[in-house]
Design a protein around this motif. Structure first.
Motif, PDB file in Angstrom:
ATOM      1  N   VAL A  15       1.510  55.736  33.080  1.00  0.00           N
ATOM      2  CA  VAL A  15       1.429  54.516  33.874  1.00  0.00           C
ATOM      3  C   VAL A  15       2.546  53.604  33.408  1.00  0.00           C
ATOM      4  N   LYS A  16       3.330  53.153  34.359  1.00  0.00           N
ATOM      5  CA  LYS A  16       4.452  52.287  34.033  1.00  0.00           C
ATOM      6  C   LYS A  16       4.006  50.832  34.205  1.00  0.00           C
ATOM      7  N   ILE A  17       4.168  50.055  33.163  1.00  0.00           N
ATOM      8  CA  ILE A  17       3.823  48.640  33.228  1.00  0.00           C
ATOM      9  C   ILE A  17       5.104  47.878  33.522  1.00  0.00           C
ATOM     10  N   VAL A  18       5.067  47.125  34.604  1.00  0.00           N
ATOM     11  CA  VAL A  18       6.242  46.362  35.010  1.00  0.00           C
ATOM     12  C   VAL A  18       5.962  44.893  34.779  1.00  0.00           C
ATOM     13  N   ARG A  19       6.836  44.257  34.065  1.00  0.00           N
ATOM     14  CA  ARG A  19       6.693  42.823  33.820  1.00  0.00           C
ATOM     15  C   ARG A  19       7.405  42.038  34.907  1.00  0.00           C
ATOM     16  N   ILE A  20       6.789  40.976  35.306  1.00  0.00           N
ATOM     17  CA  ILE A  20       7.415  40.108  36.296  1.00  0.00           C
ATOM     18  C   ILE A  20       8.545  39.362  35.598  1.00  0.00           C
ATOM     19  N   SER A  21       9.684  39.342  36.220  1.00  0.00           N
ATOM     20  CA  SER A  21      10.831  38.666  35.612  1.00  0.00           C
ATOM     21  C   SER A  21      10.570  37.166  35.480  1.00  0.00           C
ATOM     22  N   ASP A  22      11.307  36.538  34.595  1.00  0.00           N
ATOM     23  CA  ASP A  22      11.181  35.088  34.423  1.00  0.00           C
ATOM     24  C   ASP A  22      11.516  34.362  35.719  1.00  0.00           C
ATOM     25  N   ARG A  23      12.524  34.872  36.427  1.00  0.00           N
ATOM     26  CA  ARG A  23      12.909  34.241  37.700  1.00  0.00           C
ATOM     27  C   ARG A  23      11.748  34.300  38.685  1.00  0.00           C
ATOM     28  N   GLN A  24      11.097  35.452  38.767  1.00  0.00           N
ATOM     29  CA  GLN A  24       9.981  35.595  39.694  1.00  0.00           C
ATOM     30  C   GLN A  24       8.832  34.663  39.315  1.00  0.00           C
ATOM     31  N   LYS A  25       8.590  34.513  38.026  1.00  0.00           N
ATOM     32  CA  LYS A  25       7.539  33.595  37.582  1.00  0.00           C
ATOM     33  C   LYS A  25       7.850  32.170  38.032  1.00  0.00           C
ATOM     34  N   GLU A  26       9.122  31.795  37.914  1.00  0.00           N
ATOM     35  CA  GLU A  26       9.522  30.446  38.342  1.00  0.00           C
ATOM     36  C   GLU A  26       9.429  30.300  39.861  1.00  0.00           C
ATOM     37  N   LEU A  27       9.815  31.341  40.595  1.00  0.00           N
ATOM     38  CA  LEU A  27       9.712  31.297  42.062  1.00  0.00           C
ATOM     39  C   LEU A  27       8.255  31.153  42.497  1.00  0.00           C
ATOM     40  N   ASP A  28       7.368  31.793  41.758  1.00  0.00           N
ATOM     41  CA  ASP A  28       5.947  31.719  42.091  1.00  0.00           C
ATOM     42  C   ASP A  28       5.379  30.315  41.919  1.00  0.00           C
ATOM     43  N   LYS A  29       6.049  29.479  41.133  1.00  0.00           N
ATOM     44  CA  LYS A  29       5.599  28.097  40.920  1.00  0.00           C
ATOM     45  C   LYS A  29       6.021  27.180  42.071  1.00  0.00           C
ATOM     46  N   LEU A  30       6.970  27.647  42.889  1.00  0.00           N
ATOM     47  CA  LEU A  30       7.452  26.845  44.012  1.00  0.00           C
ATOM     48  C   LEU A  30       6.443  26.873  45.159  1.00  0.00           C
ATOM     49  N   PRO A  31       6.578  25.944  46.108  1.00  0.00           N
ATOM     50  CA  PRO A  31       5.699  25.985  47.274  1.00  0.00           C
ATOM     51  C   PRO A  31       5.847  27.327  47.993  1.00  0.00           C
ATOM     52  N   PRO A  32       4.782  27.820  48.617  1.00  0.00           N
ATOM     53  CA  PRO A  32       4.885  29.091  49.335  1.00  0.00           C
ATOM     54  C   PRO A  32       5.875  28.991  50.492  1.00  0.00           C
ATOM     55  N   ARG A  42       6.438  18.573  46.865  1.00  0.00           N
ATOM     56  CA  ARG A  42       6.951  19.903  47.236  1.00  0.00           C
ATOM     57  C   ARG A  42       8.442  19.855  47.548  1.00  0.00           C
ATOM     58  N   LYS A  43       8.854  18.819  48.257  1.00  0.00           N
ATOM     59  CA  LYS A  43      10.275  18.669  48.559  1.00  0.00           C
ATOM     60  C   LYS A  43      11.079  18.567  47.263  1.00  0.00           C
ATOM     61  N   ALA A  44      10.585  17.762  46.337  1.00  0.00           N
ATOM     62  CA  ALA A  44      11.276  17.576  45.060  1.00  0.00           C
ATOM     63  C   ALA A  44      11.340  18.882  44.271  1.00  0.00           C
ATOM     64  N   GLN A  45      10.295  19.698  44.330  1.00  0.00           N
ATOM     65  CA  GLN A  45      10.294  20.984  43.630  1.00  0.00           C
ATOM     66  C   GLN A  45      11.406  21.893  44.163  1.00  0.00           C
ATOM     67  N   VAL A  46      11.565  21.924  45.463  1.00  0.00           N
ATOM     68  CA  VAL A  46      12.585  22.790  46.057  1.00  0.00           C
ATOM     69  C   VAL A  46      13.984  22.263  45.740  1.00  0.00           C
ATOM     70  N   VAL A  47      14.177  20.967  45.814  1.00  0.00           N
ATOM     71  CA  VAL A  47      15.472  20.386  45.457  1.00  0.00           C
ATOM     72  C   VAL A  47      15.798  20.701  43.991  1.00  0.00           C
ATOM     73  N   ALA A  48      14.819  20.554  43.113  1.00  0.00           N
ATOM     74  CA  ALA A  48      15.030  20.850  41.687  1.00  0.00           C
ATOM     75  C   ALA A  48      15.358  22.323  41.474  1.00  0.00           C
ATOM     76  N   ALA A  49      14.729  23.200  42.245  1.00  0.00           N
ATOM     77  CA  ALA A  49      14.996  24.639  42.125  1.00  0.00           C
ATOM     78  C   ALA A  49      16.436  24.966  42.503  1.00  0.00           C
ATOM     79  N   SER A  52      18.809  23.494  39.749  1.00  0.00           N
ATOM     80  CA  SER A  52      18.756  24.220  38.470  1.00  0.00           C
ATOM     81  C   SER A  52      19.311  25.635  38.590  1.00  0.00           C
ATOM     82  N   GLY A  53      19.607  26.066  39.817  1.00  0.00           N
ATOM     83  CA  GLY A  53      20.156  27.403  40.019  1.00  0.00           C
ATOM     84  C   GLY A  53      19.112  28.485  40.257  1.00  0.00           C
ATOM     85  N   LEU A  54      17.839  28.108  40.318  1.00  0.00           N
ATOM     86  CA  LEU A  54      16.793  29.094  40.584  1.00  0.00           C
ATOM     87  C   LEU A  54      16.954  29.672  41.990  1.00  0.00           C
TER      88      LEU A  54
END
Length: 104
Positions: A15-32, A42-49, A52-54
């Motif tokens: 069984v291969k365990i795949v870790r979610i990348s740090d980038r994906q974790k940060e993307l998951d924190k953004l609004p859907p 929510r607007k501010a979160q997207v502007v900050a992303a 910051s280069g996310l």
């Protein structure tokens, strides 16, 4: 005596365990991506992303189905007036008079 494995996978299969990348974790924190109600936080979160280069500017516009003009407006309002400038009910108060006359 027979040993039974409690694993749902056939014996010998790894069984291969795949870790979610740090980038994906940060993307998951953004609004859907399907967000319809844009509150100032929510607007501010997207502007900050974007800042910051996310996300790139184009990725943000595509992900959230925003026009370039709308997203640039969010950035400008945030810069000029802070978080409160992103309130939808306050947009007209923060726009210069000549912009309000054109949109009316």
């Amino acid at each position: 005596m027979t040993t039974h494995s409690s694993s749902p996978y056939p014996q010998g299969e790894q069984v291969k365990i795949v870790r979610i990348s740090d980038r994906q974790k940060e993307l998951d924190k953004l609004p859907p991506p399907e967000t319809k109600r844009w509150v100032m936080r929510r607007k501010a979160q997207v502007v900050a992303a974007v800042r910051s280069g996310l996300l790139t500017f184009d990725e943000a516009c595509q992900r959230y189905r925003l026009s370039e003009e709308e997203f640039k407006c969010w950035m400008a309002l945030l810069d000029r007036h802070g978080l409160r400038g992103l309130r939808a009910t306050r947009v007209q108060e923060y726009r210069p008079v000549d912009e309000r006359e054109r949109s009316a």
